[in-house]
Design an enzyme around this catalytic site. Structure first.
Site, PDB file in Angstrom:
ATOM      1  N   ARG A  27       0.844  -1.203   0.000  1.00  0.00           N
ATOM      2  CA  ARG A  27       0.000   0.000   0.000  1.00  0.00           C
ATOM      3  C   ARG A  27       0.876   1.249   0.000  1.00  0.00           C
ATOM      4  NH1 ARG A  27      -2.496  -3.318   3.722  1.00  0.00           N
ATOM      5  NH2 ARG A  27      -4.693  -3.848   3.349  1.00  0.00           N
ATOM      6  N   ILE A  28       1.891   1.236   0.865  1.00  0.00           N
ATOM      7  CA  ILE A  28       2.744   2.415   0.970  1.00  0.00           C
ATOM      8  C   ILE A  28       3.592   2.561  -0.283  1.00  0.00           C
ATOM      9  CG2 ILE A  28       4.611   3.486   2.282  1.00  0.00           C
ATOM     10  CD1 ILE A  28       3.473   1.953   4.758  1.00  0.00           C
ATOM     11  N   ASP A  44       8.990  -6.155  -6.900  1.00  0.00           N
ATOM     12  CA  ASP A  44       8.082  -6.892  -6.026  1.00  0.00           C
ATOM     13  C   ASP A  44       7.831  -8.238  -6.679  1.00  0.00           C
ATOM     14  OD1 ASP A  44       5.658  -7.977  -4.795  1.00  0.00           O
ATOM     15  OD2 ASP A  44       5.443  -6.012  -3.849  1.00  0.00           O
ATOM     16  N   ALA A  68       9.981   1.124   6.502  1.00  0.00           N
ATOM     17  CA  ALA A  68       9.220  -0.124   6.572  1.00  0.00           C
ATOM     18  C   ALA A  68       9.494  -0.827   7.896  1.00  0.00           C
ATOM     19  CB  ALA A  68       9.566  -1.014   5.381  1.00  0.00           C
ATOM     20  N   ARG A  69      10.509  -1.664   7.930  1.00  0.00           N
ATOM     21  CA  ARG A  69      10.910  -2.356   9.150  1.00  0.00           C
ATOM     22  C   ARG A  69      12.435  -2.427   9.193  1.00  0.00           C
ATOM     23  NH1 ARG A  69       6.542  -1.340  10.435  1.00  0.00           N
ATOM     24  NH2 ARG A  69       4.869  -2.687  11.264  1.00  0.00           N
ATOM     25  N   ASP A 123      13.903   5.604   9.536  1.00  0.00           N
ATOM     26  CA  ASP A 123      12.850   5.837  10.531  1.00  0.00           C
ATOM     27  C   ASP A 123      12.591   4.598  11.380  1.00  0.00           C
ATOM     28  OD1 ASP A 123      10.769   7.584  11.644  1.00  0.00           O
ATOM     29  OD2 ASP A 123       9.358   6.136  10.774  1.00  0.00           O
ATOM     30  N   GLU A 146      15.165  -1.913  17.743  1.00  0.00           N
ATOM     31  CA  GLU A 146      14.415  -0.667  17.946  1.00  0.00           C
ATOM     32  C   GLU A 146      13.922  -0.636  19.386  1.00  0.00           C
ATOM     33  OE1 GLU A 146      11.939   1.319  14.688  1.00  0.00           O
ATOM     34  OE2 GLU A 146      10.412   0.482  16.031  1.00  0.00           O
ATOM     35  N   HIS A 196      10.835   6.358  14.427  1.00  0.00           N
ATOM     36  CA  HIS A 196       9.593   5.677  14.010  1.00  0.00           C
ATOM     37  C   HIS A 196       8.406   6.648  14.036  1.00  0.00           C
ATOM     38  CE1 HIS A 196       7.881   1.335  13.721  1.00  0.00           C
ATOM     39  NE2 HIS A 196       7.161   2.176  12.997  1.00  0.00           N
TER      40      HIS A 196
END
Length: 339
Positions: free
Chosen positions: A169-170, A189, A249-250, A273, A278, A297
């Site tokens: 989506r992002i 992708d 993302a992660r 971010d 984390e 984040h």
């Protein structure tokens, strides 16, 4: 679903501290119009005695961050539960196999939460091309005007190559927002075919091709076992000198130690971010490296952006009350390859 026009009985299940920021007065009033709900009851423990009666009568749970897991034991206390409407992104933290086995319908506000992440990402990409972080630091250090284009060859965004990893989506929203700019867009992708990539305004590329060709690489893949350290030492080495890695993302998608080595050498830039771990340890070099913009984040929905997710969830609750299927339903088979 439910009989059209009837107000289903609902319970709020989340961290109680989230509710005031998530549901502004307009959203709270709308919630009470759509459902029979006690807004003073916010459940963060399904075994709490005060929650037993409302949960036993609940048809819908409106959830957000801090919702406990909906396992078999929790569902046994909610015999009438038919739907979970999540006013945030991923449902992986609380929706379990027991929900799918019961046939509970699940919706998520992930599409709404994707918007601020995509906006942050686009700002990061455009600032990276303009070398804003470097020039701002340079200017603050000597406080004189310079020939910035001479000091930073290649400065600017015209015909820069941006590689988007993950048509989530992002990722799709980032491509949509970048389309008006004079950029060359690549996308990788494994679930996206060439025609779909072109429809997004990008050229499909293998991951290693994308890394080698891009001035900026932005990550939008889900956190899965197969995506851990997607950018490892070998793949980071494929990036051209001066390229920028953007990660909203992660953190686990990038081998942190390998990235730190590249950044410490001054070969790459990064806008980060999310991190792995984390939060980072206090002595992490990412806090002080001049070619790193590190944020804690914050790309996702925060502050005044939270009510957008509440209203997205209420849109879904309204559809449920009208007997319509969810517009943003979550399906069990899709969770294996999504955030």
């Amino acid at each position: 679903m439910t009989e059209p026009g009837r107000r289903p009985r609902a319970v709020l299940a989340m961290d109680p501290g989230v509710l005031p920021a998530l549901f502004d007065p307009a959203a709270l009033a709308r919630l009470e119009r759509l459902a029979e709900v006690d807004p003073a009851l916010v459940v963060d423990d399904f075994a709490a005695p005060a929650a037993a009666g409302p949960l036993a009568a609940a048809e819908v749970l409106v959830t957000c961050w801090g919702c406990p897991p909906l396992d078999a034991a929790a569902l046994a206390a909610m015999p009438g539960l038919r739907a979970v409407v999540h006013a945030a992104g991923s449902v992986k933290h609380h929706v379990t196999d027991a929900c799918w086995e019961r046939g509970v319908a699940v919706s998520s506000a992930a599409t709404a939460n994707a918007l601020p992440v995509a906006e942050y990402t686009v700002a990061a990409i455009l600032f990276a091309g303009k070398r804003v972080l470097d020039i701002a630091r340079h200017y603050a250090a000597d406080r004189t005007r310079r020939d910035w284009a001479a000091l930073y060859p290649g400065l600017g965004n015209y015909r820069r190559v941006v590689g988007v990893v993950g048509a989530s989506r992002i990722g799709r929203r980032v491509l949509e927002l970048l389309r008006p700019f004079d950029l060359d867009l690549l996308v990788h992708d494994p679930y996206l075919d060439a025609a779909a990539a072109r429809a997004l305004g990008a050229r499909p590329a293998g991951l290693e091709e994308l890394l080698s060709a891009s001035d900026v690489v932005t990550l939008h893949a889900p956190e899965l076992p197969e995506t851990r350290h997607l950018l490892d030492r070998r793949r980071l080495a494929l990036l051209r000198d001066g390229a920028t890695v953007v990660n909203t993302a992660r953190g686990s998608l990038v081998d942190t130690a390998a990235l730190e080595r590249e950044l410490a050498a001054g070969r790459l830039h990064a806008v980060i971010d999310v991190t792995d771990p984390e939060p980072l340890p206090p002595d992490s070099p990412l806090f002080t490296l001049p070619n790193v913009l590190l944020t804690p984040h914050i790309a996702g929905s925060l502050g005044g952006e939270l009510p957008r997710m509440a209203h997205a969830a209420l849109d879904e609750l309204e559809r449920y009350a009208a007997g319509l299927p969810f517009a943003h339903a979550v399906h069990a088979d899709a969770l294996s390859r999504s955030a």
